[in-house]
Design a protein around this motif. Structure first.
Motif, PDB file in Angstrom:
ATOM      1  N   LYS A 192      12.119  18.926 -16.021  1.00  0.00           N
ATOM      2  CA  LYS A 192      11.008  19.902 -16.896  1.00  0.00           C
ATOM      3  C   LYS A 192       9.420  19.684 -15.865  1.00  0.00           C
ATOM      4  O   LYS A 192       9.522  18.609 -15.309  1.00  0.00           O
ATOM      5  CB  LYS A 192      10.872  18.810 -18.211  1.00  0.00           C
ATOM      6  N   SER A 193       8.995  20.715 -16.074  1.00  0.00           N
ATOM      7  CA  SER A 193       7.564  20.981 -15.051  1.00  0.00           C
ATOM      8  C   SER A 193       6.770  19.555 -15.827  1.00  0.00           C
ATOM      9  O   SER A 193       6.818  19.456 -16.929  1.00  0.00           O
ATOM     10  CB  SER A 193       7.010  22.160 -15.172  1.00  0.00           C
ATOM     11  N   ALA A 194       5.781  19.408 -14.761  1.00  0.00           N
ATOM     12  CA  ALA A 194       4.603  18.446 -15.566  1.00  0.00           C
ATOM     13  C   ALA A 194       3.794  19.074 -15.288  1.00  0.00           C
ATOM     14  O   ALA A 194       3.070  19.607 -15.165  1.00  0.00           O
ATOM     15  CB  ALA A 194       4.975  17.357 -14.183  1.00  0.00           C
ATOM     16  N   VAL A 195       2.068  17.503 -15.818  1.00  0.00           N
ATOM     17  CA  VAL A 195       1.143  17.858 -16.051  1.00  0.00           C
ATOM     18  C   VAL A 195       0.125  18.163 -14.982  1.00  0.00           C
ATOM     19  O   VAL A 195       0.794  16.720 -13.797  1.00  0.00           O
ATOM     20  CB  VAL A 195       0.895  16.825 -17.300  1.00  0.00           C
ATOM     21  N   SER A 196      -0.225  19.028 -14.610  1.00  0.00           N
ATOM     22  CA  SER A 196      -0.744  19.157 -13.743  1.00  0.00           C
ATOM     23  C   SER A 196      -2.768  18.222 -13.412  1.00  0.00           C
ATOM     24  O   SER A 196      -3.639  18.598 -13.591  1.00  0.00           O
ATOM     25  CB  SER A 196      -1.518  20.496 -12.825  1.00  0.00           C
ATOM     26  N   GLU A 197      -1.963  17.146 -13.257  1.00  0.00           N
ATOM     27  CA  GLU A 197      -3.257  15.499 -13.439  1.00  0.00           C
ATOM     28  C   GLU A 197      -3.018  14.701 -12.232  1.00  0.00           C
ATOM     29  O   GLU A 197      -2.130  13.934 -12.934  1.00  0.00           O
ATOM     30  CB  GLU A 197      -4.056  15.618 -14.571  1.00  0.00           C
ATOM     31  N   PHE A 198      -4.510  14.067 -11.162  1.00  0.00           N
ATOM     32  CA  PHE A 198      -3.929  13.089 -10.872  1.00  0.00           C
ATOM     33  C   PHE A 198      -3.493  11.543 -11.228  1.00  0.00           C
ATOM     34  O   PHE A 198      -4.554  11.774 -12.624  1.00  0.00           O
ATOM     35  CB  PHE A 198      -4.423  13.490  -9.983  1.00  0.00           C
ATOM     36  N   VAL A 214       1.580  13.226  -3.174  1.00  0.00           N
ATOM     37  CA  VAL A 214       0.716  11.906  -3.451  1.00  0.00           C
ATOM     38  C   VAL A 214      -0.204  12.119  -2.296  1.00  0.00           C
ATOM     39  O   VAL A 214       0.261  12.626  -0.870  1.00  0.00           O
ATOM     40  CB  VAL A 214       2.124  10.873  -2.734  1.00  0.00           C
ATOM     41  N   VAL A 215      -1.381  11.271  -2.608  1.00  0.00           N
ATOM     42  CA  VAL A 215      -2.750  11.082  -1.466  1.00  0.00           C
ATOM     43  C   VAL A 215      -3.076   9.868  -1.340  1.00  0.00           C
ATOM     44  O   VAL A 215      -2.759   8.839  -2.498  1.00  0.00           O
ATOM     45  CB  VAL A 215      -4.012  11.807  -2.523  1.00  0.00           C
ATOM     46  N   ILE A 216      -2.609   9.069  -0.443  1.00  0.00           N
ATOM     47  CA  ILE A 216      -2.385   8.346   0.853  1.00  0.00           C
ATOM     48  C   ILE A 216      -3.594   7.548   0.465  1.00  0.00           C
ATOM     49  O   ILE A 216      -3.802   8.211   2.190  1.00  0.00           O
ATOM     50  CB  ILE A 216      -0.794   8.204   1.063  1.00  0.00           C
ATOM     51  N   PRO A 217      -4.701   6.195   0.828  1.00  0.00           N
ATOM     52  CA  PRO A 217      -5.584   6.143   1.824  1.00  0.00           C
ATOM     53  C   PRO A 217      -5.320   5.526   2.765  1.00  0.00           C
ATOM     54  O   PRO A 217      -3.889   4.636   2.863  1.00  0.00           O
ATOM     55  CB  PRO A 217      -5.819   5.318   0.346  1.00  0.00           C
ATOM     56  N   PRO A 218      -5.815   5.420   3.525  1.00  0.00           N
ATOM     57  CA  PRO A 218      -6.223   5.073   4.861  1.00  0.00           C
ATOM     58  C   PRO A 218      -5.193   3.299   4.523  1.00  0.00           C
ATOM     59  O   PRO A 218      -4.088   2.885   5.046  1.00  0.00           O
ATOM     60  CB  PRO A 218      -6.402   5.169   5.692  1.00  0.00           C
ATOM     61  N   THR A 238      -5.242  20.553  -6.994  1.00  0.00           N
ATOM     62  CA  THR A 238      -5.246  19.238  -6.550  1.00  0.00           C
ATOM     63  C   THR A 238      -7.297  19.118  -6.747  1.00  0.00           C
ATOM     64  O   THR A 238      -7.775  19.693  -6.426  1.00  0.00           O
ATOM     65  CB  THR A 238      -5.386  19.301  -4.674  1.00  0.00           C
ATOM     66  N   LEU A 239      -7.051  17.869  -7.201  1.00  0.00           N
ATOM     67  CA  LEU A 239      -8.589  16.840  -8.223  1.00  0.00           C
ATOM     68  C   LEU A 239      -8.622  15.164  -6.516  1.00  0.00           C
ATOM     69  O   LEU A 239      -7.340  14.808  -7.505  1.00  0.00           O
ATOM     70  CB  LEU A 239      -8.541  16.630  -8.927  1.00  0.00           C
ATOM     71  N   VAL A 240      -9.078  15.518  -5.773  1.00  0.00           N
ATOM     72  CA  VAL A 240      -9.496  13.965  -5.778  1.00  0.00           C
ATOM     73  C   VAL A 240     -10.464  13.218  -6.315  1.00  0.00           C
ATOM     74  O   VAL A 240     -11.680  14.002  -5.469  1.00  0.00           O
ATOM     75  CB  VAL A 240      -8.774  13.713  -4.547  1.00  0.00           C
ATOM     76  N   SER A 241     -11.184  12.105  -6.072  1.00  0.00           N
ATOM     77  CA  SER A 241     -11.627  11.413  -6.322  1.00  0.00           C
ATOM     78  C   SER A 241     -12.877  11.629  -5.342  1.00  0.00           C
ATOM     79  O   SER A 241     -12.605  10.806  -4.354  1.00  0.00           O
ATOM     80  CB  SER A 241     -12.087  10.020  -7.524  1.00  0.00           C
ATOM     81  N   ASN A 262      -2.058  -1.551  -9.398  1.00  0.00           N
ATOM     82  CA  ASN A 262      -1.413  -2.304  -8.260  1.00  0.00           C
ATOM     83  C   ASN A 262      -0.879  -1.507  -6.580  1.00  0.00           C
ATOM     84  O   ASN A 262       0.099  -1.986  -6.493  1.00  0.00           O
ATOM     85  CB  ASN A 262      -0.140  -3.147  -8.623  1.00  0.00           C
ATOM     86  N   SER A 263      -1.427  -0.596  -6.330  1.00  0.00           N
ATOM     87  CA  SER A 263      -0.542   0.464  -5.248  1.00  0.00           C
ATOM     88  C   SER A 263      -1.987   0.485  -4.022  1.00  0.00           C
ATOM     89  O   SER A 263      -1.346   0.933  -2.896  1.00  0.00           O
ATOM     90  CB  SER A 263      -0.749   1.938  -5.940  1.00  0.00           C
ATOM     91  N   GLY A 264      -2.720   0.019  -4.499  1.00  0.00           N
ATOM     92  CA  GLY A 264      -3.952  -0.317  -3.831  1.00  0.00           C
ATOM     93  C   GLY A 264      -4.678   1.373  -2.791  1.00  0.00           C
ATOM     94  O   GLY A 264      -5.700   1.455  -2.557  1.00  0.00           O
ATOM     95  N   GLY A 265      -4.612   2.559  -4.483  1.00  0.00           N
ATOM     96  CA  GLY A 265      -5.525   3.383  -4.578  1.00  0.00           C
ATOM     97  C   GLY A 265      -4.602   4.623  -4.187  1.00  0.00           C
ATOM     98  O   GLY A 265      -5.032   5.841  -4.439  1.00  0.00           O
ATOM     99  N   VAL A 266      -3.820   4.537  -4.283  1.00  0.00           N
ATOM    100  CA  VAL A 266      -2.511   5.514  -4.127  1.00  0.00           C
ATOM    101  C   VAL A 266      -2.811   6.834  -5.450  1.00  0.00           C
ATOM    102  O   VAL A 266      -2.507   6.226  -6.635  1.00  0.00           O
ATOM    103  CB  VAL A 266      -0.888   5.379  -3.812  1.00  0.00           C
ATOM    104  N   LYS A 267      -2.305   7.976  -5.055  1.00  0.00           N
ATOM    105  CA  LYS A 267      -2.759   8.664  -6.037  1.00  0.00           C
ATOM    106  C   LYS A 267      -1.712  10.277  -6.363  1.00  0.00           C
ATOM    107  O   LYS A 267      -1.417  10.099  -4.983  1.00  0.00           O
ATOM    108  CB  LYS A 267      -4.190   9.527  -6.356  1.00  0.00           C
ATOM    109  N   VAL A 268      -1.099  10.218  -7.761  1.00  0.00           N
ATOM    110  CA  VAL A 268      -0.018  11.326  -7.740  1.00  0.00           C
ATOM    111  C   VAL A 268      -0.018  11.652  -8.531  1.00  0.00           C
ATOM    112  O   VAL A 268      -0.872  11.992  -9.944  1.00  0.00           O
ATOM    113  CB  VAL A 268       0.877  10.524  -8.302  1.00  0.00           C
TER     114      VAL A 268
END
Length: 230
Positions: free
Chosen positions: A71-77, A171-175, A30-33, A82-88
């Motif tokens: 298929k397995s996905a790449v481990s990169e957020f 999914v990392v969802i900002p407030p 998990t990498l989050v800015s 246009n999501s308001g900062g949602v990271k996946v």
């Protein structure tokens, strides 16, 4: 992209596991800015601790496999446009249809709160029918409403919109894209979990201290189970 580290020693708690889930676990780092959090010393320390504990505690996720050709996905957020900062972070790519606005979608999820060291406040695998089978969360995409006519989290809708059936996404969802009121779905059915969740997110003292950018940060692991075109 910045990895937030913390020197606190933390023992990873066991992940919930559905009895019918296979052993094909998918791992992800998990990498989050850090740029999305307040720069005040107190808030920064709490943000660093929350995210570091989240990274440490949840390296592995197990879901039921509904599409063997996925298929397995790449481990990169990445941040959704246009999501308001949602990271996946795609843990597994699905092979089914992509939902459209108005479609009825069903998802399984694990919901966690970053401000509580990755505390799991809800999971659809804890919601059972009369046969003991887990009940997915169902809502209509794009309507802003769930099956109980309460608004769903904008962050969940944004994440599901670009998934394919059978896919799994962290999914990392900002407030701002998460819980804005205590009536928004999904709502933990357990009273004590619900109280703990909302008293943390809407804590007036900590909000007044400028911690609003971290209190309501949500982490959802979502599997798109199926959809029904309307």
């Amino acid at each position: 992209m910045t990895v937030i580290q913390c020197s606190a020693a933390v023992q990873s708690p066991p992940l919930p596991h559905h009895p019918k889930s296979p052993s094909n676990a998918v791992s992800a780092t998990t990498l989050v800015s850090s740029s999305s959090f307040s720069s005040s010393p107190t808030t920064s320390r709490r943000a660093a601790l929350s995210l570091s504990l989240f990274s440490t505690a949840f390296p592995t996720l197990v879901f039921s496999s509904s599409a063997s050709s996925s298929k397995s996905a790449v481990s990169e957020f990445s941040e959704l446009p246009n999501s308001g900062g949602v990271k996946v972070l795609d843990l597994r790519f699905g092979s089914g249809d992509v939902p459209l606005d108005g479609d009825q979608v069903a998802v399984h999820y694990y919901g966690r709160l970053a401000a509580k060291q990755g505390w799991r406040f809800d999971s659809t695998y804890d919601h059972k029918d009369e046969n003991g089978e887990p009940i997915p969360f169902v809502f209509f995409l794009g309507s802003g409403k769930a099956i109980k006519h309460d608004m769903t989290s904008k962050g969940i809708e944004a994440a599901v919109r670009s998934m394919k059936v059978g896919g799994i996404r962290r999914v990392v969802i900002p407030p701002s894209q998460g819980y804005q009121s205590t009536s928004q779905e999904p709502i933990p059915p357990n009273y004590f979990d619900r109280q703990r969740l909302f008293t943390t997110i809407f804590n007036p003292t900590r909000l007044a201290n400028g911690e609003g950018s971290t209190l309501g940060t949500l982490i959802f692991d979502i599997e798109l189970v199926n959809l029904r075109h309307q």
